[in-house]
Scaffold this active site. Structure first.
Site, PDB file in Angstrom:
ATOM      1  N   TYR A 154       0.840  -1.204   0.000  1.00 15.45           N
ATOM      2  CA  TYR A 154       0.000   0.000   0.000  1.00 15.45           C
ATOM      3  C   TYR A 154       0.875   1.255   0.000  1.00 15.45           C
ATOM      4  O   TYR A 154       0.621   2.213  -0.740  1.00 15.45           O
ATOM      5  CB  TYR A 154      -0.881  -0.044   1.246  1.00 15.45           C
ATOM      6  CG  TYR A 154      -1.817   1.113   1.422  1.00 15.45           C
ATOM      7  CD1 TYR A 154      -2.948   1.241   0.623  1.00 15.45           C
ATOM      8  CD2 TYR A 154      -1.600   2.076   2.416  1.00 15.45           C
ATOM      9  CE1 TYR A 154      -3.825   2.293   0.807  1.00 15.45           C
ATOM     10  CE2 TYR A 154      -2.476   3.122   2.609  1.00 15.45           C
ATOM     11  CZ  TYR A 154      -3.590   3.235   1.798  1.00 15.45           C
ATOM     12  OH  TYR A 154      -4.449   4.276   1.988  1.00 15.45           O
ATOM     13  N   ASN A 190      -4.878   8.329  10.797  1.00 17.39           N
ATOM     14  CA  ASN A 190      -5.974   7.342  10.822  1.00 17.39           C
ATOM     15  C   ASN A 190      -7.339   8.017  10.877  1.00 17.39           C
ATOM     16  O   ASN A 190      -7.653   8.723  11.836  1.00 17.39           O
ATOM     17  CB  ASN A 190      -5.855   6.449  12.054  1.00 17.39           C
ATOM     18  CG  ASN A 190      -4.657   5.539  11.985  1.00 17.39           C
ATOM     19  OD1 ASN A 190      -3.550   6.006  11.703  1.00 17.39           O
ATOM     20  ND2 ASN A 190      -4.870   4.257  12.234  1.00 17.39           N
ATOM     21  N   ASP A 295       0.725  -5.865  16.629  1.00 19.71           N
ATOM     22  CA  ASP A 295       0.593  -4.462  17.031  1.00 19.71           C
ATOM     23  C   ASP A 295       0.749  -3.516  15.837  1.00 19.71           C
ATOM     24  O   ASP A 295       0.394  -2.353  15.921  1.00 19.71           O
ATOM     25  CB  ASP A 295       1.695  -4.101  18.036  1.00 19.71           C
ATOM     26  CG  ASP A 295       1.216  -4.204  19.477  1.00 19.71           C
ATOM     27  OD1 ASP A 295      -0.010  -4.353  19.699  1.00 19.71           O
ATOM     28  OD2 ASP A 295       2.067  -4.119  20.376  1.00 19.71           O
TER      29      ASP A 295
HETATM   30  O1  GFB Z   1      -6.447   0.978  12.288  1.00 20.96           O
HETATM   31  P1  GFB Z   1      -5.447  -0.105  12.268  1.00 20.96           P
HETATM   32  O2  GFB Z   1      -5.866  -1.436  11.830  1.00 20.96           O
HETATM   33  O3  GFB Z   1      -4.228   0.255  11.358  1.00 20.96           O
HETATM   34  O4  GFB Z   1      -4.891  -0.188  13.788  1.00 20.96           O
HETATM   35  P2  GFB Z   1      -2.762   0.868  11.545  1.00 20.96           P
HETATM   36  C1  GFB Z   1      -4.151  -1.254  14.180  1.00 20.96           C
HETATM   37  C2  GFB Z   1      -3.724  -1.132  15.631  1.00 20.96           C
HETATM   38  O5  GFB Z   1      -4.859  -1.298  16.475  1.00 20.96           O
HETATM   39  C3  GFB Z   1      -2.767  -2.229  15.967  1.00 20.96           C
HETATM   40  C4  GFB Z   1      -4.732  -2.523  17.206  1.00 20.96           C
HETATM   41  O6  GFB Z   1      -1.918  -1.836  17.031  1.00 20.96           O
HETATM   42  C5  GFB Z   1      -3.726  -3.343  16.407  1.00 20.96           C
HETATM   43  O7  GFB Z   1      -3.066  -4.298  17.194  1.00 20.96           O
HETATM   44  N1  GFB Z   1      -6.063  -3.126  17.354  1.00 20.96           N
HETATM   45  C6  GFB Z   1      -6.650  -3.499  18.520  1.00 20.96           C
HETATM   46  C7  GFB Z   1      -6.946  -3.406  16.353  1.00 20.96           C
HETATM   47  N2  GFB Z   1      -7.849  -4.023  18.315  1.00 20.96           N
HETATM   48  C8  GFB Z   1      -8.078  -3.951  16.969  1.00 20.96           C
HETATM   49  C9  GFB Z   1      -9.197  -4.316  16.147  1.00 20.96           C
HETATM   50  O8  GFB Z   1     -10.229  -4.813  16.600  1.00 20.96           O
HETATM   51  N3  GFB Z   1      -9.072  -4.070  14.818  1.00 20.96           N
HETATM   52  C10 GFB Z   1      -7.954  -3.514  14.260  1.00 20.96           C
HETATM   53  N4  GFB Z   1      -7.908  -3.268  12.936  1.00 20.96           N
HETATM   54  N5  GFB Z   1      -6.874  -3.184  15.018  1.00 20.96           N
HETATM   55  C11 GFB Z   1      -3.004   1.173   9.009  1.00 20.96           C
HETATM   56  C12 GFB Z   1      -2.365   0.770   7.726  1.00 20.96           C
HETATM   57  O9  GFB Z   1      -2.214   0.820  10.058  1.00 20.96           O
HETATM   58  O10 GFB Z   1      -3.137   2.573   9.033  1.00 20.96           O
HETATM   59  C13 GFB Z   1      -3.299   1.139   6.647  1.00 20.96           C
HETATM   60  O11 GFB Z   1      -2.099  -0.598   7.735  1.00 20.96           O
HETATM   61  C14 GFB Z   1      -3.906   2.546   6.798  1.00 20.96           C
HETATM   62  O12 GFB Z   1      -2.603   1.038   5.454  1.00 20.96           O
HETATM   63  C15 GFB Z   1      -4.146   2.996   8.230  1.00 20.96           C
HETATM   64  O13 GFB Z   1      -3.139   3.495   6.159  1.00 20.96           O
HETATM   65  C16 GFB Z   1      -4.334   4.478   8.382  1.00 20.96           C
HETATM   66  O14 GFB Z   1      -2.849   2.262  12.051  1.00 20.96           O
HETATM   67  O15 GFB Z   1      -1.850  -0.020  12.292  1.00 20.96           O
END
Ligand code: GFB
Length: 326
Positions: A154, A190, A295
């Protein structure tokens, strides 16, 4: 007496829009697009705003993309369409993240150039910055090293949007002498808000946690946070992001990206964000951490200094309120 401005009353530059303008928003029915639409309504903005969805055409297909441009004749484009997802989806579908996004970006930006769109604002993300970087992250470090392995496909696709836009700006300068910046990018942190993807495995953390809290409430079960809860994120409300993107479209005249984000002080841990959600939803049960789950990046603290310098009066929606509205 100190006077505190509580809300935004206008979007600077809104008077530049006329009813002859056609503003095409690709990916317009997603989280970010809905945030833009809310601002178009709130500020009663001029012009014909078209919020495209994948049902209107497949932007990965050159002919279909071209047709959307010849039919709608946009004067402005906000390019949000992308194959996106949270951490876990990013890790699972890397080839698709690269191929689909590059195809969409090539087709959309090529049409913007070909049909002389006045301004195109494309959307990157703070997760596309180098993994090893000095904090707070500045726009200028975008290409200074490899991205985090979890979302490298990405990240590379998105970084190339910055390049392609600059190459089209350069071609225009060289061929016509016109040095107006027609391609630029915004880099949000985010995003979350109404119309988010609330699917637990594919979506981002806040909607995922909201959905899990609902299930935990309904079934009287534990609430599970993936990972350690320690990673830090700057969460931006989609309605604020919409305002900032329209501001960029009408006011931001540099081809360098501009970060759209809450400040460094507003960075919160996943655990703290989860507590705000649980509090709002009235969950009083057990909270557990599933540390078998990734994480992702520990943090990607971004500087919003450039944005604040250019638009000092912008008022962010408080996190609590934005969570409640979501
Ligand atoms: O929003 P998210 O999936 O993306 O957040 P990123 C991930 C973080 O939240 C990690 C924790 O630290 C996960 O371990 N987390 C805890 C969870 N519970 C949950 C849950 O129920 N669902 C999810 N999804 N996470 C993304 C990029 O990274 O950032 C994308 O991979 C995108 O490309 C986005 O640009 C803005 O912030 O880690």
């Amino acid at each position: 007496h100190t006077r505190v401005k509580m809300t935004n009353t206008t979007i600077p530059g809104a008077d530049k829009l006329t009813d002859n303008d056609v503003i095409l928003v690709t990916g317009g029915t997603g989280l970010f697009g809905k945030g833009i639409e809310a601002n178009v309504k709130k500020y009663n903005l001029k012009g014909k705003w078209i919020f495209l969805s994948s049902k209107d055409g497949d932007l990965r297909n050159q002919e279909q993309c071209e047709k959307l441009f010849t039919e709608n004749k946009p004067t402005y484009v906000i390019h949000l369409a992308a194959f996106v997802g949270g951490l876990f989806r990013n890790m699972k579908y890397k080839p698709e993240f690269w191929i689909d996004n590059v195809n969409m970006n090539n087709n959309v930006l090529s049409c913007c150039h070909k049909y002389k769109v006045k301004k195109t604002v494309s959307c990157l993300s703070t997760c596309v910055f180098p993994d090893k970087v000095t904090y707070p992250i500045l726009e200028s470090s975008l290409h200074n090293g490899p991205p985090h392995f979890s979302n490298d496909a990405y990240a590379y696709a998105k970084r190339m949007v910055d390049c392609l836009g600059k190459w089209f700006n350069e071609r225009q300068r060289n061929e016509t002498g016109d040095d107006t910046v027609r391609f630029t990018t915004v880099i949000p942190t985010n995003l979350f808000g109404p119309h988010d993807n609330f699917q637990i495995e594919d979506g981002h953390v806040l909607p995922g946690l909201m959905h899990k809290a609902k299930i935990a409430l309904d079934t009287n079960s534990d609430f599970v946070i993936y990972g350690t809860g320690k990673p830090l994120r700057q969460f931006l409300y989609s309605v604020d992001a919409g305002h900032m993107a329209i501001w960029a479209l009408l006011n931001y005249n540099s081809e360098e990206p501009v970060m759209i984000s809450v400040g460094e002080d507003d960075e919160v841990s996943i655990a703290d964000a989860a507590m705000v959600i649980l509090d709002k939803m009235g969950f009083k049960g057990n909270v557990v951490y599933d540390t078998t789950k990734s994480d992702g990046q520990y943090k990607k603290t971004a500087s919003n200094e450039k944005f604040k310098r250019l638009y000092p009066d912008f008022v962010f929606t408080p996190f609590d309120q934005a969570i409640e509205e979501t």
